[in-house]
Design an enzyme around this catalytic site. Structure first.
Site, PDB file in Angstrom:
ATOM      1  N   ASP A  20      50.121  42.843  40.830  1.00 34.84           N
ATOM      2  CA  ASP A  20      49.423  43.247  39.610  1.00 34.84           C
ATOM      3  C   ASP A  20      50.244  44.284  38.846  1.00 34.84           C
ATOM      4  O   ASP A  20      50.397  44.196  37.615  1.00 34.84           O
ATOM      5  CB  ASP A  20      48.051  43.809  39.981  1.00 34.84           C
ATOM      6  CG  ASP A  20      47.300  44.367  38.782  1.00 34.84           C
ATOM      7  OD1 ASP A  20      46.854  43.573  37.940  1.00 34.84           O
ATOM      8  OD2 ASP A  20      47.178  45.602  38.682  1.00 34.84           O
ATOM      9  N   GLU A  80      49.531  36.801  41.318  1.00 38.71           N
ATOM     10  CA  GLU A  80      50.009  38.174  41.471  1.00 38.71           C
ATOM     11  C   GLU A  80      50.647  38.366  42.844  1.00 38.71           C
ATOM     12  O   GLU A  80      51.700  39.020  42.966  1.00 38.71           O
ATOM     13  CB  GLU A  80      48.850  39.144  41.275  1.00 38.71           C
ATOM     14  CG  GLU A  80      48.317  39.149  39.856  1.00 38.71           C
ATOM     15  CD  GLU A  80      47.115  40.044  39.667  1.00 38.71           C
ATOM     16  OE1 GLU A  80      46.849  40.433  38.519  1.00 38.71           O
ATOM     17  OE2 GLU A  80      46.423  40.342  40.672  1.00 38.71           O
TER      18      GLU A  80
END
Length: 235
Positions: free
Chosen positions: A48, A118
């Site tokens: 992320d 991610e």
């Protein structure tokens, strides 16, 4: 007959990156619901941050005429769950996730696939570092290949079409109207393919819409309400 190895090979081919450490790839594709195995939550945390940094760098580089507000809003659109979910489908992550599950199947909705993107970016970063490469540069190249065209084609207000809920909230504030209030009306369909009906109200204005997720239905309802409000002058 297609094997688990075939799915992993397909994913790596679509990524344009082949892992040196297969354990990292397996970890990135292991949802927390599997149980008993090392899941991808730690990688998701790192990925992320990497994704947001790479998109921010591309926006800063490609849009020197934009102010911070527009940069932040478009970044939010590009890295939202729905955007990463579509990326996951293009990479066939859904098929790869199924190959590494254990006794229980992870849910295959939007968020698990977005989270896997991610986690994959983090796994690629670590794998590249482990083989003596610049992990940041490798991840940036992947993110650039995915989002560069969208960034170059975007206009300063493009995000409003992709994030109607935020746009509705800001429009209501600008016009002196109450904040939007969303209410679920119904959920129909089977568990694996539900349909949600949601209503949104802003003062005297209301709209309702249906979608495959509650968030999607809320976005559609917000878009409809924006069309109703139009260019109403401030009160």
């Amino acid at each position: 007959m297609t094997t688990a190895s075939d799915h992993l090979d397909e994913l790596q081919a679509r990524l344009g990156y082949r892992f040196s450490q297969s354990a990292l790839l397996q970890e990135a594709l292991t949802h927390a619901s599997v149980g008993g195995l090392r899941d991808n939550q730690r990688l998701e945390f790192l990925g992320d941050a990497l994704l947001n940094a790479c998109v921010a760098l591309l926006l800063f580089r490609e849009r020197p005429d934009w102010q911070e507000g527009h940069l932040s809003k478009l970044r939010g659109v590009l890295v939202r769950t729905e955007s990463l979910y579509l990326w996951a489908l293009d990479l066939a992550v859904d098929r790869a996730l199924k190959t590494v599950r254990a006794r229980r199947s992870p849910p295959m909705g939007h968020k698990p696939l977005a989270d896997a993107i991610e986690a994959l970016l983090a796994a690629i970063y670590l794998d590249a570092l482990g083989s003596g490469r610049d992990g940041s540069a490798v991840v940036l190249q992947l993110v650039e290949a995915r989002f560069l065209a969208a960034i170059r084609e975007a206009k300063a207000e493009s995000w409003t079409l992709l994030d109607p809920k935020t746009h509705l909230q800001e429009t209501a504030a600008r016009l002196g109207l109450p904040a939007p209030v969303y209410a679920p009306l119904a959920q129909t369909g089977p568990g694996h393919a539900p349909r949600f009906t949601v209503q949104v109200r802003v003062g005297e204005f209301t709209a309702k819409a249906e979608g495959a997720s509650r968030k999607g239905a809320e976005g559609s309802a917000a878009q409809q309400l924006l069309q109703q409000i139009g260019n109403r002058p401030p009160v």
